[in-house]
Enzyme design. Structure first.
Site, PDB file in Angstrom:
ATOM      1  N   ALA A 168       0.932  -1.219  -0.005  1.00 62.85           N
ATOM      2  CA  ALA A 168      -0.101   0.063  -0.097  1.00 62.85           C
ATOM      3  C   ALA A 168       0.921   1.112  -0.023  1.00 62.85           C
ATOM      4  O   ALA A 168       2.117   1.077   0.635  1.00 62.85           O
ATOM      5  CB  ALA A 168      -0.931   0.023   1.162  1.00 62.85           C
ATOM      6  N   GLY A 190      -7.214  -0.569 -10.407  1.00 62.78           N
ATOM      7  CA  GLY A 190      -7.734  -1.070  -9.045  1.00 62.78           C
ATOM      8  C   GLY A 190      -9.141  -0.280  -8.559  1.00 62.78           C
ATOM      9  O   GLY A 190      -9.827   0.016  -9.561  1.00 62.78           O
ATOM     10  N   ASP A 192     -11.341   2.340  -5.691  1.00 65.34           N
ATOM     11  CA  ASP A 192     -11.442   3.737  -5.208  1.00 65.34           C
ATOM     12  C   ASP A 192     -10.067   4.066  -4.359  1.00 65.34           C
ATOM     13  O   ASP A 192      -9.491   5.088  -4.276  1.00 65.34           O
ATOM     14  CB  ASP A 192     -12.434   3.959  -4.492  1.00 65.34           C
ATOM     15  CG  ASP A 192     -13.448   4.013  -5.220  1.00 65.34           C
ATOM     16  OD1 ASP A 192     -13.454   4.404  -6.502  1.00 65.34           O
ATOM     17  OD2 ASP A 192     -14.748   3.595  -4.836  1.00 65.34           O
ATOM     18  N   ARG A 299     -12.760  -8.281   5.173  1.00 62.43           N
ATOM     19  CA  ARG A 299     -11.885  -8.297   3.796  1.00 62.43           C
ATOM     20  C   ARG A 299     -12.087  -9.279   3.052  1.00 62.43           C
ATOM     21  O   ARG A 299     -12.198  -9.283   1.731  1.00 62.43           O
ATOM     22  CB  ARG A 299     -10.588  -7.771   4.017  1.00 62.43           C
ATOM     23  CG  ARG A 299     -10.790  -6.306   3.985  1.00 62.43           C
ATOM     24  CD  ARG A 299      -9.367  -5.577   3.228  1.00 62.43           C
ATOM     25  NE  ARG A 299      -9.396  -4.324   3.149  1.00 62.43           N
ATOM     26  CZ  ARG A 299      -9.641  -3.717   1.800  1.00 62.43           C
ATOM     27  NH1 ARG A 299      -9.454  -4.688   0.882  1.00 62.43           N
ATOM     28  NH2 ARG A 299      -9.652  -2.465   1.578  1.00 62.43           N
ATOM     29  N   GLY A 537     -13.338   5.636   1.501  1.00 66.26           N
ATOM     30  CA  GLY A 537     -13.238   4.306   1.661  1.00 66.26           C
ATOM     31  C   GLY A 537     -12.001   3.961   2.754  1.00 66.26           C
ATOM     32  O   GLY A 537     -11.573   2.936   2.932  1.00 66.26           O
ATOM     33  N   GLU A 538     -11.481   5.133   3.401  1.00 62.94           N
ATOM     34  CA  GLU A 538     -10.516   5.194   4.394  1.00 62.94           C
ATOM     35  C   GLU A 538     -10.939   5.653   5.672  1.00 62.94           C
ATOM     36  O   GLU A 538     -11.846   6.718   5.809  1.00 62.94           O
ATOM     37  CB  GLU A 538      -9.630   6.279   3.695  1.00 62.94           C
ATOM     38  CG  GLU A 538      -8.199   5.959   4.467  1.00 62.94           C
ATOM     39  CD  GLU A 538      -7.446   4.370   3.874  1.00 62.94           C
ATOM     40  OE1 GLU A 538      -6.856   3.934   4.914  1.00 62.94           O
ATOM     41  OE2 GLU A 538      -7.494   4.073   2.759  1.00 62.94           O
TER      42      GLU A 538
HETATM   43  N1  LIG Z   1       0.429  -4.360  -3.334  1.00 66.10           N
HETATM   44  C1  LIG Z   1      -0.557  -4.203  -2.357  1.00 66.10           C
HETATM   45  N2  LIG Z   1      -0.561  -4.820  -1.231  1.00 66.10           N
HETATM   46  C2  LIG Z   1      -1.662  -4.318  -0.379  1.00 66.10           C
HETATM   47  N3  LIG Z   1      -2.395  -3.296  -0.455  1.00 66.10           N
HETATM   48  C3  LIG Z   1      -2.359  -2.514  -1.577  1.00 66.10           C
HETATM   49  C4  LIG Z   1      -1.458  -2.920  -2.568  1.00 66.10           C
HETATM   50  N4  LIG Z   1      -1.523  -2.116  -3.617  1.00 66.10           N
HETATM   51  C5  LIG Z   1      -2.461  -1.305  -3.162  1.00 66.10           C
HETATM   52  N5  LIG Z   1      -2.906  -1.552  -2.215  1.00 66.10           N
HETATM   53  C6  LIG Z   1      -3.854  -0.866  -1.338  1.00 66.10           C
HETATM   54  O1  LIG Z   1      -4.954  -1.553  -1.330  1.00 66.10           O
HETATM   55  C7  LIG Z   1      -6.156  -0.669  -1.083  1.00 66.10           C
HETATM   56  C8  LIG Z   1      -7.543  -1.125  -1.932  1.00 66.10           C
HETATM   57  O2  LIG Z   1      -7.119  -1.387  -3.261  1.00 66.10           O
HETATM   58  P1  LIG Z   1      -8.242  -0.932  -4.174  1.00 66.10           P
HETATM   59  O3  LIG Z   1      -8.817   0.363  -3.999  1.00 66.10           O
HETATM   60  O4  LIG Z   1      -7.643  -1.177  -5.594  1.00 66.10           O
HETATM   61  O5  LIG Z   1      -9.361  -2.142  -4.021  1.00 66.10           O
HETATM   62  P2  LIG Z   1     -10.697  -2.405  -3.172  1.00 66.10           P
HETATM   63  O6  LIG Z   1     -10.515  -1.753  -1.901  1.00 66.10           O
HETATM   64  O7  LIG Z   1     -11.142  -3.555  -3.491  1.00 66.10           O
HETATM   65  O8  LIG Z   1     -11.650  -1.406  -3.900  1.00 66.10           O
HETATM   66  P3  LIG Z   1     -12.626  -0.220  -3.801  1.00 66.10           P
HETATM   67  O9  LIG Z   1     -11.549   0.806  -2.932  1.00 66.10           O
HETATM   68  O10 LIG Z   1     -13.256   0.217  -4.810  1.00 66.10           O
HETATM   69  O11 LIG Z   1     -13.636  -0.541  -2.439  1.00 66.10           O
HETATM   70  C9  LIG Z   1      -5.634   0.597  -1.563  1.00 66.10           C
HETATM   71  O12 LIG Z   1      -5.936   1.732  -0.720  1.00 66.10           O
HETATM   72  C10 LIG Z   1      -4.148   0.536  -1.618  1.00 66.10           C
HETATM   73  O13 LIG Z   1      -3.616   1.543  -1.044  1.00 66.10           O
HETATM   74  C1  LIG Z   2     -32.251  -1.561   1.734  1.00 65.81           C
HETATM   75  C2  LIG Z   2     -31.065  -1.424   0.914  1.00 65.81           C
HETATM   76  C3  LIG Z   2     -30.060  -0.212   1.540  1.00 65.81           C
HETATM   77  C4  LIG Z   2     -28.960  -0.194   0.429  1.00 65.81           C
HETATM   78  C5  LIG Z   2     -28.145   0.728   0.747  1.00 65.81           C
HETATM   79  C6  LIG Z   2     -27.261   1.145  -0.311  1.00 65.81           C
HETATM   80  C7  LIG Z   2     -26.486   2.595  -0.017  1.00 65.81           C
HETATM   81  C8  LIG Z   2     -25.682   2.591  -1.165  1.00 65.81           C
HETATM   82  C9  LIG Z   2     -24.816   3.949  -1.024  1.00 65.81           C
HETATM   83  C10 LIG Z   2     -23.646   4.006  -1.857  1.00 65.81           C
HETATM   84  C11 LIG Z   2     -22.803   5.169  -1.406  1.00 65.81           C
HETATM   85  C12 LIG Z   2     -21.677   4.980  -1.789  1.00 65.81           C
HETATM   86  C13 LIG Z   2     -20.620   5.934  -1.610  1.00 65.81           C
HETATM   87  C14 LIG Z   2     -19.073   5.893  -1.868  1.00 65.81           C
HETATM   88  C15 LIG Z   2     -18.323   5.674  -1.180  1.00 65.81           C
HETATM   89  C16 LIG Z   2     -16.645   5.231  -1.749  1.00 65.81           C
HETATM   90  O1  LIG Z   2     -16.076   6.363  -1.675  1.00 65.81           O
HETATM   91  C17 LIG Z   2     -16.044   4.375  -0.625  1.00 65.81           C
HETATM   92  C18 LIG Z   2     -14.924   4.157  -1.474  1.00 65.81           C
HETATM   93  O2  LIG Z   2     -14.931   2.811  -2.335  1.00 65.81           O
HETATM   94  N1  LIG Z   2     -16.654   3.290  -0.382  1.00 65.81           N
HETATM   95  C19 LIG Z   2     -17.134   2.717   0.466  1.00 65.81           C
HETATM   96  O3  LIG Z   2     -16.857   3.420   1.600  1.00 65.81           O
HETATM   97  C20 LIG Z   2     -17.933   1.552   0.908  1.00 65.81           C
HETATM   98  C21 LIG Z   2     -19.026   1.665   1.793  1.00 65.81           C
HETATM   99  C22 LIG Z   2     -20.272   2.002   0.874  1.00 65.81           C
HETATM  100  C23 LIG Z   2     -21.457   1.942   2.185  1.00 65.81           C
HETATM  101  C24 LIG Z   2     -22.532   1.162   1.606  1.00 65.81           C
END
Ligand SMILES: Nc1ncnc2c1ncn2[C@@H]1O[C@H](COP(=O)(O)OP(=O)(O)OP(=O)(O)O)[C@@H](O)[C@H]1O
Ligand SMILES: CCCCCCCCCCCCC/C=C/[C@@H](O)[C@H](CO)NC(=O)CCCCC
Ligand SMILES: [Ca+2]
Length: 585
Positions: A168, A190, A192, A299, A537-538
């Site tokens: 990461a 990858g 978000d 996860r 997402g963090e």
């Molecule tokens: N080689 C690696 N090993 C471990 N972690 C990594 C590596 N490369 C990147 N990462 C971290 O992994 C995290 C998650 O990756 P990524 O966003 O690509 O996928 P995700 O979490 O499945 O998708 P999303 O963010 O859309 O929910 C990133 O925040 C990144 O910092």
């Molecule tokens: C009864 C049915 C209920 C259904 C509810 C659905 C609600 C969906 C709302 C979606 C909002 C998306 C917001 C985006 C967040 C992203 O920046 C972030 C990074 O990938 N994702 C999460 O934090 C992942 C966390 C997402 C939380 C849902």
């Protein structure tokens, strides 16, 4: 036959049909010659959507196949894919094989098309730095790049330097520290989280080079030159979905190849005058923070972890006290409830460019306006199910219209959504409306404000004290008496914020803020009084934060959502807008 260097035309064959083909400075078109036919087939491809030309009969996807012939050439173009209900925003590679009456003519065509493409493609990227996260989403990043992206880059003459990440923050640090001379953009394969690494790298580097402090929330940050491309291969891929309209690696690759450019607002998040993180999608406290914190424990479930955690957190039925202060944006410019959608070529966003960068023409945008007065802050307090700030709609496959369907990608504002405490069924209605076209703001316990900045603080007596989080005594999961005795409030007894341990697993985040597990603490028999912030997402390590929206701080290889693409138009309730951010009365 040859009129001048721009124009070129001749007869050509496609299969058994004869065509008159014409190349001018804007289009390559071919029209059927058969005079007996009433409707003659005619195709016209703007050079802006032309990808490449090859000698012979060539296929690129799913596999490269070449039949070398002297009289053929093959052109590759952007093709909009039409689903059953019209355009879906999905782009594919259009391929047409032409036959000439001799090799000379074939060579002329190939030369002319390549010259036209070179002239027209001055703003296209030639050299890219690509980061692949092999562990994102369903762990298919490497395969997606090799099978779908690399062959198209090669066809388009783009050279790519590829880094498969081993840990990461490697991508972020590479962008911050390494020599980037010659690169026209950075691309992540990858989700978000990977996008966020590139975002932090690009913004951080640009500010370093401009000699600006990222920590001061009052500083006008320098907009970034280096474009960012996203090949979706994560779990949510919200940024890709909200800026392209669809999560599809080939579509995103084509937007990169043709050099599309979409400015994007970015929110900087500060704690006590220190930058904590940047966000483009969601800065969310309460429900979305709790879901993220819970999901980190699962996860291994992959993308399903969010649904599972969403159910657990919903059942735990929590609300949190807080004070929200916000700086409203000019209500005359737009409103989060004006039933419009930010689409490709959005008027509100274009007008914002002029407002944000007043002395600029479209090519030079680096004299930002800081002269406007800030305006009056507004304060409100209470108990909230969630407090969310989003700089864009944050649409994603789970929520096709997003958290704030009328938010704009590049207007210099964010939408602040306050969901006050309500009964569980009311909150379920709110959540459910994210998945339908019904207005999620048309509920008595929901408010939405278009804002330039937001500050969140805890009620008096509960304020966050410096260093508190680091020294917290934390118990291991399972040690908690309340948990053993089943006092779990319908879901998880795990308290949040200031009650985490450093995770032994994957770490994300800038400034070495560590992702922490969601563990039991001795006080967990009571509902936790604080939540955590979910920042794209963090999890943020602070509760009291200040957020400021920076208009059009970065640029993506994208063009926004094309009309009718990806997300459904508003059809339910009073939402009937299909237009380009125009008001429907
Ligand atoms: N080689 C690696 N090993 C471990 N972690 C990594 C590596 N490369 C990147 N990462 C971290 O992994 C995290 C998650 O990756 P990524 O966003 O690509 O996928 P995700 O979490 O499945 O998708 P999303 O963010 O859309 O929910 C990133 O925040 C990144 O910092
Ligand atoms: C009864 C049915 C209920 C259904 C509810 C659905 C609600 C969906 C709302 C979606 C909002 C998306 C917001 C985006 C967040 C992203 O920046 C972030 C990074 O990938 N994702 C999460 O934090 C992942 C966390 C997402 C939380 C849902
Ligand atoms: Ca915005």
């Amino acid at each position: 036959m040859e009129i001048d260097s721009e124009w070129f035309e001749s007869d050509l064959w496609v299969g058994k049909e004869q065509y008159r083909a014409v190349l001018n400075e804007l289009y390559f078109s071919w029209t059927e010659i058969d005079k007996k036919k009433r409707e003659r087939k005619s195709v016209s491809v703007p050079l802006s959507e032309f990808i490449g030309v090859e000698e012979g009969r060539v296929e690129i996807l799913p596999q490269r196949k070449v039949e070398e012939t002297e009289r053929h050439f093959t052109v590759f173009t952007v093709k909009r894919s039409r689903g059953g209900r019209g355009s879906t925003g999905l782009w594919t590679v259009g391929r047409t094989q032409f036959c000439c009456n001799g090799q000379d003519l074939r060579d002329h065509w190939v030369r002319h098309l390549r010259t036209a493409l070179r002239k027209h493609g001055a703003s296209r990227p030639r050299r890219l730095l690509v980061f692949i996260n092999p562990f994102g989403g369903k762990q298919r990043g490497r395969q997606i790049y090799q099978s779908l992206v690399a062959p198209l880059f090669e066809l388009a003459g783009i050279s790519a330097h590829v880094v498969v990440t081993e840990k990461a923050n490697q991508a972020r640090d590479h962008i911050l520290k390494k020599d980037l001379t010659g690169f026209d953009g950075v691309v992540c394969v990858g989700g978000d989280g990977m996008f966020s690494e590139l975002l932090h790298g690009v913004i951080g580097r640009t500010q370093q080079e401009a000699g600006l402090s990222e920590h001061d929330p009052a500083v006008t940050l320098q907009p970034c030159n280096l474009h960012i491309g996203i090949i979706p291969a994560g779990s949510t891929d919200c940024v890709c979905f909200a800026t392209v309209g669809v999560n599809d690696p080939v579509t995103s690759t084509l937007h990169i190849i043709i050099g599309d450019s979409q400015p994007l607002d970015v929110c900087s998040v500060h704690h006590l005058n220190k930058l904590v993180r940047y966000s483009v999608s969601l800065v969310g406290y309460g429900f979305y923070g709790d879901v993220l914190a819970e999901s980190e424990r699962h996860r291994w479930m992959g993308p399903l972890r969010y649904d599972y955690s969403g159910c657990l957190v919903y059942l735990s039925n929590r609300s949190y006290a807080g004070m929200v202060h916000f700086l409203p944006a000019d209500p005359q410019l737009s409103s989060p409830r004006d039933n419009t959608r930010c689409l490709s070529g959005c008027r509100v966003c274009s007008e914002s460019t002029e407002r944000l960068f007043p002395q600029s023409d479209s090519s030079s945008q680096y004299s930002q306006d800081s002269s406007q007065s800030e305006g009056e802050w507004v304060s409100t307090e209470g108990r909230f199910r969630c407090v969310s700030l989003t700089c864009m709609s944050s649409s994603c496959p789970r929520s096709p219209l997003g958290l704030s369907p009328s938010a704009h990608l590049a207007d210099g504002t964010g939408d602040l959504i306050l969901v006050r405490d309500t009964h569980p069924l009311g909150f379920l209605t709110y959540l459910h409306r994210h998945t339908t076209t019904e207005d999620q703001f048309d509920l008595p316990f929901v408010e939405v404000h278009r804002v330039k900045a937001v500050r969140f603080s805890l009620p008096p007596g509960e304020e966050e004290s410096e260093g508190e989080e680091e020294g917290e005594k934390v118990m291991e999961g399972g040690d908690c008496k309340a948990e053993q005795e089943g006092e779990r409030g319908g879901g998880a007894c795990r308290s949040i914020s200031r009650q985490y341990l450093t995770s032994g697993g994957k770490q994300r985040g800038i400034n070495n803020h560590k992702k922490r597990d969601f563990l039991c603490v001795p006080c967990c028999s009571r509902a936790p009084s604080v939540s955590v912030w979910n920042c794209d997402g963090e999890i943020l390590p602070y509760t009291e934060i200040l957020c400021r929206v920076h208009g059009q701080l970065v640029r993506l290889f994208a063009r926004g959502i094309e009309d009718g693409a990806g997300t459904r138009p508003f059809t339910g309730g009073n939402r009937k807008c299909k237009g380009r951010c125009v008001l429907h009365t």
